[in-house]
Design a protein around this motif. Structure first.
Motif, PDB file in Angstrom:
ATOM      1  N   PHE A  39       0.825  -1.201   0.000  1.00 49.48           N
ATOM      2  CA  PHE A  39       0.000   0.000   0.000  1.00 49.48           C
ATOM      3  C   PHE A  39       0.865   1.259   0.000  1.00 49.48           C
ATOM      4  N   ALA A  40       0.214   2.401  -0.149  1.00 51.90           N
ATOM      5  CA  ALA A  40       0.921   3.681  -0.239  1.00 51.90           C
ATOM      6  C   ALA A  40       0.277   4.694   0.694  1.00 51.90           C
ATOM      7  N   ILE A  41       1.087   5.650   1.119  1.00 51.33           N
ATOM      8  CA  ILE A  41       0.618   6.780   1.916  1.00 51.33           C
ATOM      9  C   ILE A  41       0.876   8.023   1.081  1.00 51.33           C
ATOM     10  N   ASP A  42      -0.173   8.829   0.885  1.00 49.78           N
ATOM     11  CA  ASP A  42       0.036  10.056   0.115  1.00 49.78           C
ATOM     12  C   ASP A  42      -0.650  11.238   0.772  1.00 49.78           C
ATOM     13  N   TYR A  43      -0.178  12.407   0.381  1.00 51.56           N
ATOM     14  CA  TYR A  43      -0.731  13.672   0.867  1.00 51.56           C
ATOM     15  C   TYR A  43      -1.092  14.509  -0.348  1.00 51.56           C
ATOM     16  N   ASP A  44      -2.360  14.840  -0.468  1.00 53.48           N
ATOM     17  CA  ASP A  44      -2.842  15.700  -1.546  1.00 53.48           C
ATOM     18  C   ASP A  44      -2.407  15.169  -2.916  1.00 53.48           C
ATOM     19  N   GLY A  45      -2.491  13.854  -3.088  1.00 53.38           N
ATOM     20  CA  GLY A  45      -2.153  13.231  -4.361  1.00 53.38           C
ATOM     21  C   GLY A  45      -0.666  12.978  -4.593  1.00 53.38           C
ATOM     22  N   LEU A  47       2.771  11.064  -3.509  1.00 50.06           N
ATOM     23  CA  LEU A  47       3.246   9.886  -2.795  1.00 50.06           C
ATOM     24  C   LEU A  47       4.287  10.268  -1.749  1.00 50.06           C
ATOM     25  N   LEU A  48       4.057   9.828  -0.502  1.00 51.01           N
ATOM     26  CA  LEU A  48       5.008  10.067   0.578  1.00 51.01           C
ATOM     27  C   LEU A  48       5.797   8.807   0.922  1.00 51.01           C
ATOM     28  N   ALA A  49       5.091   7.665   0.933  1.00 55.04           N
ATOM     29  CA  ALA A  49       5.740   6.407   1.306  1.00 55.04           C
ATOM     30  C   ALA A  49       5.036   5.247   0.625  1.00 55.04           C
ATOM     31  N   GLN A  50       5.815   4.225   0.342  1.00 51.33           N
ATOM     32  CA  GLN A  50       5.275   3.012  -0.249  1.00 51.33           C
ATOM     33  C   GLN A  50       5.695   1.838   0.614  1.00 51.33           C
ATOM     34  N   ILE A  51       4.729   1.019   0.975  1.00 49.80           N
ATOM     35  CA  ILE A  51       4.978  -0.128   1.831  1.00 49.80           C
ATOM     36  C   ILE A  51       4.827  -1.381   0.966  1.00 49.80           C
ATOM     37  N   SER A  52       5.822  -2.275   1.050  1.00 55.07           N
ATOM     38  CA  SER A  52       5.779  -3.454   0.196  1.00 55.07           C
ATOM     39  C   SER A  52       6.460  -4.641   0.839  1.00 55.07           C
ATOM     40  N   GLY A  63       8.945  -3.748   3.738  1.00 55.64           N
ATOM     41  CA  GLY A  63       9.760  -2.542   3.734  1.00 55.64           C
ATOM     42  C   GLY A  63       8.893  -1.310   3.591  1.00 55.64           C
ATOM     43  N   ILE A  64       9.412  -0.216   4.106  1.00 51.24           N
ATOM     44  CA  ILE A  64       8.745   1.080   3.970  1.00 51.24           C
ATOM     45  C   ILE A  64       9.718   2.006   3.255  1.00 51.24           C
ATOM     46  N   ASP A  65       9.361   2.387   2.037  1.00 52.31           N
ATOM     47  CA  ASP A  65      10.184   3.283   1.233  1.00 52.31           C
ATOM     48  C   ASP A  65       9.632   4.698   1.378  1.00 52.31           C
ATOM     49  N   ILE A  66      10.372   5.559   2.076  1.00 49.37           N
ATOM     50  CA  ILE A  66       9.973   6.959   2.240  1.00 49.37           C
ATOM     51  C   ILE A  66      10.429   7.701   0.998  1.00 49.37           C
ATOM     52  N   VAL A  67       9.496   8.233   0.233  1.00 48.70           N
ATOM     53  CA  VAL A  67       9.785   8.821  -1.068  1.00 48.70           C
ATOM     54  C   VAL A  67      10.305  10.251  -0.945  1.00 48.70           C
ATOM     55  N   ARG A  68       9.696  11.034  -0.079  1.00 46.64           N
ATOM     56  CA  ARG A  68      10.106  12.442   0.054  1.00 46.64           C
ATOM     57  C   ARG A  68      11.166  12.599   1.125  1.00 46.64           C
ATOM     58  N   GLU A  69      12.204  13.350   0.804  1.00 42.78           N
ATOM     59  CA  GLU A  69      13.300  13.569   1.752  1.00 42.78           C
ATOM     60  C   GLU A  69      12.868  14.377   2.967  1.00 42.78           C
ATOM     61  N   ASP A  70      11.912  15.273   2.807  1.00 47.47           N
ATOM     62  CA  ASP A  70      11.482  16.135   3.911  1.00 47.47           C
ATOM     63  C   ASP A  70      10.321  15.541   4.712  1.00 47.47           C
ATOM     64  N   ALA A  71       9.984  14.282   4.449  1.00 49.98           N
ATOM     65  CA  ALA A  71       8.863  13.639   5.143  1.00 49.98           C
ATOM     66  C   ALA A  71       9.219  13.336   6.596  1.00 49.98           C
ATOM     67  N   ASP A  72       8.200  13.285   7.428  1.00 49.88           N
ATOM     68  CA  ASP A  72       8.342  12.928   8.836  1.00 49.88           C
ATOM     69  C   ASP A  72       8.379  11.394   8.928  1.00 49.88           C
TER      70      ASP A  72
END
Length: 93
Positions: A39-45, A47-52, A63-72
């Motif tokens: 599944f994926a976690i997104d904010y306002d369309g 992608l912030l993180a992808q879990i696989s 695994g949890i792939d955090i896509v954005r460098e500035d993400a919490d």
């Protein structure tokens, strides 16, 4: 101290959808095959993180792939764990 509320948004046979409302007003969307750990976690369309589970061969590991460098990162990990726990509880009961 409460940081967020996680609620099931809608349920279909193939995908689960959850809405995460943070106390400061931000809302995150979580969607995908949560019970399969895909599944994926997104904010306002965006992608912030992808879990696989696909990335790993060890059973019951994902695994949890955090896509954005500035993400919490701790917040996104906590959201992923909370959504998995809620989905598992819904499946059981």
């Amino acid at each position: 101290e409460e940081l967020a509320k996680v609620k099931r948004k809608r349920l279909s046979l193939l995908r689960n959808h959850y809405r995460v409302s943070l106390v400061e007003g931000t809302e995150l969307d979580v969607s995908g095959k949560i019970l399969d750990r895909e599944f994926a976690i997104d904010y306002d369309g965006e992608l912030l993180a992808q879990i696989s589970r696909r990335w790993l061969t060890v059973r019951d590991t994902y695994g949890i792939d955090i896509v954005r460098e500035d993400a919490d990162v701790p917040l996104l990990v906590a959201v992923a764990v909370c959504v998995i726990v809620l989905a598992d509880k819904e499946r059981e009961g």
